[in-house]
Design an enzyme around this catalytic site. Structure first.
Site, PDB file in Angstrom:
ATOM      1  N   HIS A 192       0.764  -1.054   0.015  1.00 28.49           N
ATOM      2  CA  HIS A 192       0.051   0.041   0.008  1.00 28.49           C
ATOM      3  C   HIS A 192       0.818   1.213  -0.031  1.00 28.49           C
ATOM      4  O   HIS A 192       1.827   1.367   1.034  1.00 28.49           O
ATOM      5  CB  HIS A 192      -0.883  -0.018   1.203  1.00 28.49           C
ATOM      6  CG  HIS A 192      -2.115  -1.089   1.184  1.00 28.49           C
ATOM      7  ND1 HIS A 192      -2.430  -1.811   2.291  1.00 28.49           N
ATOM      8  CD2 HIS A 192      -2.794  -1.442  -0.106  1.00 28.49           C
ATOM      9  CE1 HIS A 192      -3.122  -2.643   1.759  1.00 28.49           C
ATOM     10  NE2 HIS A 192      -3.512  -2.771   0.467  1.00 28.49           N
ATOM     11  N   GLU A 195       1.949   3.998   3.022  1.00 32.81           N
ATOM     12  CA  GLU A 195       2.434   3.154   4.285  1.00 32.81           C
ATOM     13  C   GLU A 195       3.775   3.427   4.242  1.00 32.81           C
ATOM     14  O   GLU A 195       4.554   2.380   4.175  1.00 32.81           O
ATOM     15  CB  GLU A 195       1.873   2.037   4.580  1.00 32.81           C
ATOM     16  CG  GLU A 195       0.468   2.115   4.667  1.00 32.81           C
ATOM     17  CD  GLU A 195      -0.504   0.577   4.281  1.00 32.81           C
ATOM     18  OE1 GLU A 195       0.361  -0.455   4.196  1.00 32.81           O
ATOM     19  OE2 GLU A 195      -1.485   0.560   4.235  1.00 32.81           O
ATOM     20  N   ARG A 250      -3.226   4.859  -1.872  1.00 32.87           N
ATOM     21  CA  ARG A 250      -3.028   3.523  -1.334  1.00 32.87           C
ATOM     22  C   ARG A 250      -2.979   2.289  -2.638  1.00 32.87           C
ATOM     23  O   ARG A 250      -2.106   1.416  -2.421  1.00 32.87           O
ATOM     24  CB  ARG A 250      -4.599   3.139  -0.714  1.00 32.87           C
ATOM     25  CG  ARG A 250      -4.550   1.634  -0.201  1.00 32.87           C
ATOM     26  CD  ARG A 250      -6.030   1.461   0.602  1.00 32.87           C
ATOM     27  NE  ARG A 250      -6.593   0.071   0.596  1.00 32.87           N
ATOM     28  CZ  ARG A 250      -6.072  -0.761   1.852  1.00 32.87           C
ATOM     29  NH1 ARG A 250      -5.460  -0.273   2.757  1.00 32.87           N
ATOM     30  NH2 ARG A 250      -6.531  -1.840   1.847  1.00 32.87           N
ATOM     31  N   HIS A 320       2.777  -3.515   6.428  1.00 32.46           N
ATOM     32  CA  HIS A 320       1.752  -2.336   6.447  1.00 32.46           C
ATOM     33  C   HIS A 320       1.776  -1.547   7.651  1.00 32.46           C
ATOM     34  O   HIS A 320       2.477  -1.634   8.468  1.00 32.46           O
ATOM     35  CB  HIS A 320       0.382  -3.157   6.338  1.00 32.46           C
ATOM     36  CG  HIS A 320       0.206  -4.007   5.047  1.00 32.46           C
ATOM     37  ND1 HIS A 320      -0.575  -3.472   4.075  1.00 32.46           N
ATOM     38  CD2 HIS A 320       0.663  -5.276   4.767  1.00 32.46           C
ATOM     39  CE1 HIS A 320      -0.357  -4.602   3.049  1.00 32.46           C
ATOM     40  NE2 HIS A 320       0.311  -5.495   3.600  1.00 32.46           N
ATOM     41  N   GLU A 394       1.280  -4.715  10.852  1.00 36.37           N
ATOM     42  CA  GLU A 394       0.739  -3.364  10.985  1.00 36.37           C
ATOM     43  C   GLU A 394       1.500  -2.696  11.950  1.00 36.37           C
ATOM     44  O   GLU A 394       1.476  -2.626  13.212  1.00 36.37           O
ATOM     45  CB  GLU A 394      -0.844  -3.425  11.287  1.00 36.37           C
ATOM     46  CG  GLU A 394      -1.632  -4.328  10.403  1.00 36.37           C
ATOM     47  CD  GLU A 394      -1.977  -3.255   9.090  1.00 36.37           C
ATOM     48  OE1 GLU A 394      -1.574  -2.304   9.038  1.00 36.37           O
ATOM     49  OE2 GLU A 394      -2.664  -3.764   8.069  1.00 36.37           O
TER      50      GLU A 394
HETATM   51 ZN   LIG Z   1      -1.584  -1.772   4.223  1.00 34.54          ZN
END
Ligand SMILES: [Zn+2]
Ligand SMILES: *[C@@H]1O[C@H](CO)[C@@H](O)[C@H](O)[C@H]1NC(C)=O
Ligand SMILES: *[C@@H]1O[C@H](CO)[C@@H](O)[C@H](O)[C@H]1NC(C)=O
Ligand SMILES: *[C@@H]1O[C@H](CO)[C@@H](O)[C@H](O)[C@H]1NC(C)=O
Length: 433
Positions: A192, A195, A250, A320, A394
Site C-alpha cells: 500500500h 504506508e 493506497r 503494512h 501493521e
Molecule cells: Zn496496508
C-alpha cells in the site's frame, strides 16, 4: 533556482526547494488545504448505518486498516475529508449528536511540517546513507543498486517483473551464497503506497543484516541457513504517486477506462477467495479487488516468483501500517489454520520481543478476528500456496500520526520490529515448520 534540465525524479525536490525559497508552499500543489482527519465514534448500529451513507455521499477517505470493519462493527473510524466535505460532515455529526474528535485540523499544514518535504535532504553519499528519513522511489532504487554492488558476498539483486507503468520490480536476495539449496524467507514492504514506514523498515532490515552479520550470532545464523528475499517497494507506481501527487494514495496505478478511476488494492487482488469478503468490485473504491485475480502486474509477478519457489520459501512477511498488530491467516474466514499452535506461539513471542525494546504493545492473532474479514490478501494466498509461516505486520502507530508517522519514529519502530522479525525467523529455524 534553475530547475530546468534536471532528471525528472529531482523535479519534485527542485520544486519544493523553490517554493521554500520563495516562502510560499506548494507541497502536493496545496491540495490538502483545509482538509481534516476526524475520528468518529458511533454509539450504535443506527448511527453506524447512517454514517456509512454519509461517507459514500461525501466521498471521504477512510483511514486506518480497521476502518472498513469498524464501520460494520460500529466502532471508531478515522476519516479524511476535503475542507468542503468536512463542513458538511461536522454539521451532520453535531446535529446527530455523534461523538467525534478532530485529529488533524489542517492536513496541508501537517504535511508541510513533515521533514520529508524539506529541501536539500538526502543528498549525502551512500556511505552515510540516512536510514532515519523516508526516501523517494528513485533513492531507494539507487540504494538497492549500491547495496548489490558493495555487498556482493551477502546480497544479489534482480527484478521479478515490471509494474503497470513499466518500472522494474526489484528484489534483494540476502544470505551467504552456498552451493547446497537453502530454505528462504520472503519479505515485502509497500504493497500500500501511503504506508511509508514499510519501505523504511525493509531498508532498515537490509542495513542491519549486512552491518550485524559478523557480530550478531542470530543474524549470522539466519543468513547462513536461509536466503531472505526483500522487496522494499512492492507497489512502485503507487509509492511514486504518493510522493508526487497524493500522499494518501493506497492502490496501484492501473487505469480503469470505464470509470475513469485508477488503481487496484494490491492486497485484495490475489487468487484466494478473490473479492468475496471485505473487498469492493467498484474501481473507484480504495479496496477495489480489480477486474480479475492477479490483474495487477505487480501481484502477478510476485505470485509467479513465489509460486516457483514454494518449496524453498517457508516464511512470508508483509509490512503494512498502521495499527500495531501482528496478523496471521486467515483473513477470509474465521476458521483456525491447521498449524495454529505453532503460528500463534511464534506470533506471541514476536510481539513480546517487540515490546521488550520500548514497551510498545502489538495485538496479535488471525487477521479475520483481529482486523476484519477480507479476501484476496497476499498473506492468505502465500499460506494457501503452502508457506507454513505467513504474517502481516501493521506497524506503528495507532492513529495519532497515522500514515504521517514522523521520521523521528523510524528508528524506534524499525528497531523493535527487527526483534520481532528475528524472533519469528529463529523460531522457525529452531522448531515448528
Ligand atoms: Zn496496508
Ligand atoms: C467548495 O465549496 C465552495 C463554496 O461552496 C465551492 O465554490 C467550491 O467549488 C467547492 N470545492 C470543491 C472542491 O468542491
Ligand atoms: C547486481 O550485481 C551483479 C554483480 O555485480 C550484477 O551482475 C547484476 O546485474 C546486479 N543486479 C542488478 C539488478 O543490477
Ligand atoms: C523470542 O521472544 C521470546 C519472548 O520475548 C523470548 O523468550 C525468546 O528467547 C525469543 N527468541 C529469540 C530467538 O530471540
Amino acid at each position: 533556482m534553475d530547475c530546468a534540465g534536471r532528471a525528472s525524479h529531482l523535479l519534485l525536490l527542485c520544486l519544493l526547494s523553490h517554493t521554500w525559497l520563495t516562502g510560499q508552499s506548494l507541497v502536493y500543489n496545496n491540495r490538502y488545504e483545509g482538509d481534516k482527519v476526524i475520528r468518529i465514534v458511533p454509539k450504535n448500529d443506527k448511527e453506524t448505518h447512517e454514517l456509512k451513507n454519509m461517507y459514500r455521499q461525501l466521498q471521504v477517505d477512510l483511514w486506518q486498516p480497521s476502518s472498513i470493519s469498524n464501520i460494520l462493527k460500529g466502532t471508531v473510524t478515522d476519516v479524511h475529508t476535503s475542507s468542503n466535505s468536512s463542513r458538511a460532515l461536522l454539521t451532520y455529526l453535531r446535529e446527530a449528536n455523534i461523538q467525534y474528535r478532530i485529529l488533524v485540523s489542517n492536513l496541508q499544514k501537517a504535511l508541510e511540517e513533515q521533514s520529508a518535504f524539506r529541501p536539500g535532504r538526502n543528498r549525502r553519499s551512500f556511505s552515510r546513507y540516512d536510514y532515519e528519513v523516508y526516501h523517494p522511489l528513485e533513492e531507494i532504487q539507487s540504494w538497492m543498486h549500491h547495496m548489490n554492488k558493495t555487498h556482493a558476498d551477502l546480497i544479489s539483486m534482480f527484478s521479478v517483473g515490471k509494474s503497470y507503468e513499466g518500472r522494474p520490480l526489484f528484489v534483494l536476495k540476502l544470505g551467504k551464497k552456498t552451493k547446497a539449496p537453502k530454505k528462504a524467507v520472503w519479505i515485502d514492504c509497500g504493497i500500500h503506497a501511503r504506508e511509508w514506514i514499510g519501505p523504511a523498515f525493509c531498508q532498515w532490515f537490509v542495513k542491519e543484516a549486512v552491518n550485524t552479520y559478523n557480530r550478531d550470532p542470530a543474524m549470522k545464523r539466519m543468513l547462513n541457513h536461509l536466503y531472505i528475499y526483500v522487496m522494499p517497494v512492492f507497489n512502485v507506481d503507487g509509492y511514486k504517486f504518493s510522493w508526487t501527487y497524493d500522499r494518501f494514495w493506497r492502490k496501484t496505478r492501473s487505469k480503469n477506462a470505464r470509470f475513469n478511476c485508477y488503481g487496484v488494492d494490491a492486497n485484495r487482488n490475489w487468487k484466494v477467495r478473490w473479492c468475496l469478503e471485505g473487498a469492493s468490485f467498484h474501481p473507484c473504491d480504495d479496496n477495489y479487488c480489480g477486474p480479475f485475480p492477479e490483474s495487477e502486474p505487480e501481484v502477478k509477478a510476485v505470485a509467479q516468483f513465489i509460486l516457483k519457489r514454494r518449496k524453498q520459501i517457508k516464511v512470508y512477511l508483509s509490512f503494512h501500517a498502521y495499527a500495531q498488530m501482528l496478523l496471521y491467516p486467515y483473513s477470509y474466514q474465521y476458521e483456525a489454520i491447521p498449524n495454529y499452535n505453532c503460528v500463534e506461539t511464534a506470533a506471541r513471542n514476536a510481539v513480546l520481543a517487540l515490546r521488550s525494546a520500548y514497551g510498545v504493545s502489538y495485538r496479535h492473532g488471525p487477521a479475520s478476528t483481529i482486523l476484519y474479514l477480507s479476501s484476496g490478501s497476499s498473506m492468505d494466498w502465500a499460506y494457501n500456496t503452502g508457506i507454513p509461516y505467513t504474517f502481516a505486520f501493521e506497524l506503528r502507530d495507532t492513529g495519532y500520526y497515522g500514515f504521517l508517522l514522523p521520521e523521528s519514529h523510524i528508528k524506534p519502530t524499525c528497531t523493535e520490529t527487527m526483534l520481532a522479525v528475528k524472533n519469528i525467523t529463529m523460531h522457525f529455524l529452531r522448531r515448528c515448520r
